[in-house]
Scaffold this motif. Structure first.
Motif, mmCIF file in Angstrom:
data_model
loop_
_atom_site.group_PDB
_atom_site.id
_atom_site.type_symbol
_atom_site.label_atom_id
_atom_site.label_comp_id
_atom_site.label_asym_id
_atom_site.label_seq_id
_atom_site.Cartn_x
_atom_site.Cartn_y
_atom_site.Cartn_z
ATOM 1 N N LEU A 136 0.836 -1.203 0.000
ATOM 2 C CA LEU A 136 0.000 0.000 0.000
ATOM 3 C C LEU A 136 0.869 1.251 0.000
ATOM 4 N N SER A 137 1.955 1.234 0.750
ATOM 5 C CA SER A 137 2.871 2.373 0.769
ATOM 6 C C SER A 137 3.458 2.608 -0.621
ATOM 7 N N ASP A 138 3.824 1.522 -1.309
ATOM 8 C CA ASP A 138 4.352 1.665 -2.667
ATOM 9 C C ASP A 138 3.314 2.260 -3.604
ATOM 10 N N VAL A 139 2.082 1.807 -3.506
ATOM 11 C CA VAL A 139 1.007 2.354 -4.344
ATOM 12 C C VAL A 139 0.827 3.836 -4.036
ATOM 13 N N THR A 140 0.785 4.173 -2.745
ATOM 14 C CA THR A 140 0.613 5.555 -2.311
ATOM 15 C C THR A 140 1.747 6.445 -2.810
ATOM 16 N N ASN A 141 2.951 5.889 -2.856
ATOM 17 C CA ASN A 141 4.119 6.669 -3.280
ATOM 18 C C ASN A 141 4.388 6.584 -4.781
ATOM 19 N N GLY A 142 3.465 5.966 -5.536
ATOM 20 C CA GLY A 142 3.537 5.984 -6.993
ATOM 21 C C GLY A 142 4.494 5.000 -7.640
ATOM 22 N N LYS A 143 4.895 3.963 -6.926
ATOM 23 C CA LYS A 143 5.767 2.956 -7.533
ATOM 24 C C LYS A 143 4.971 2.086 -8.491
ATOM 25 N N SER A 144 5.645 1.550 -9.479
ATOM 26 C CA SER A 144 4.993 0.588 -10.373
ATOM 27 C C SER A 144 4.927 -0.758 -9.651
ATOM 28 N N ALA A 145 4.067 -1.631 -10.141
ATOM 29 C CA ALA A 145 3.926 -2.967 -9.543
ATOM 30 C C ALA A 145 5.242 -3.732 -9.634
ATOM 31 N N GLU A 146 5.914 -3.626 -10.768
ATOM 32 C CA GLU A 146 7.168 -4.351 -10.962
ATOM 33 C C GLU A 146 8.252 -3.869 -10.004
ATOM 34 N N THR A 147 8.384 -2.556 -9.867
ATOM 35 C CA THR A 147 9.382 -1.991 -8.962
ATOM 36 C C THR A 147 9.060 -2.372 -7.528
ATOM 37 N N SER A 148 7.793 -2.303 -7.168
ATOM 38 C CA SER A 148 7.373 -2.676 -5.827
ATOM 39 C C SER A 148 7.743 -4.123 -5.520
ATOM 40 N N PHE A 149 7.428 -5.023 -6.439
ATOM 41 C CA PHE A 149 7.732 -6.439 -6.232
ATOM 42 C C PHE A 149 9.234 -6.661 -6.108
#
Length: 140
Positions: A73-86
């Protein structure tokens, strides 16, 4: 010692470990934590308590995978892509196996504005329920 709040909307341990991996300061990590608390409509712990837990968790050995949904959720909130988040989560929790499909499910869910709402059987689409019913026998 400060007692960890039981009603925290996210796993603070996971959040701290993930933010530390990203080389976030305690203050930046706390800002992220507060954003997540606001999304959940929950009261954030005060900075001094958070600072205490931040330093405590950094001294721990990683034993088991914490609940990383707050990190996603933090990654989504901070605008990361799904790939970068993973990729970042896999690097941060390298001693653990993170399921890509689970990550994708939660990332998409959070990206679409849904939080940790519990899904029940009746929430499934009608065709999914029909498929489940067809595969079950009456006795089970």
């Amino acid at each position: 010692m400060v007692d960890l709040p039981l009603n925290s909307p996210i796993d603070i341990r996971a959040h701290v470990l993930y933010d530390a991996y990203q080389r976030y300061s305690t203050k930046k990590s706390y800002k992220n934590y507060k954003k997540l608390c606001i999304k959940f409509g929950k009261q954030a712990i005060i900075f001094e308590e958070y600072e205490y837990w931040f330093s405590q968790y950094l001294q721990e050995d990683e034993r088991e995978l914490p609940d990383i949904r707050g990190c996603i959720l933090s990654d989504v909130t901070n605008g990361k892509s799904a790939e970068t988040s993973f990729d970042d989560l896999c690097d941060a929790f390298k001693n653990q196996k993170i399921d890509e499909e689970d990550h994708g499910y939660w990332f998409n869910r959070f990206e679409n504005g849904h939080l940790f709402n519990r899904v029940t059987f009746s929430d499934f689409p009608e065709d999914v329920i029909s498929e489940i019913v067809e595969r079950c026998d009456i006795k089970s």
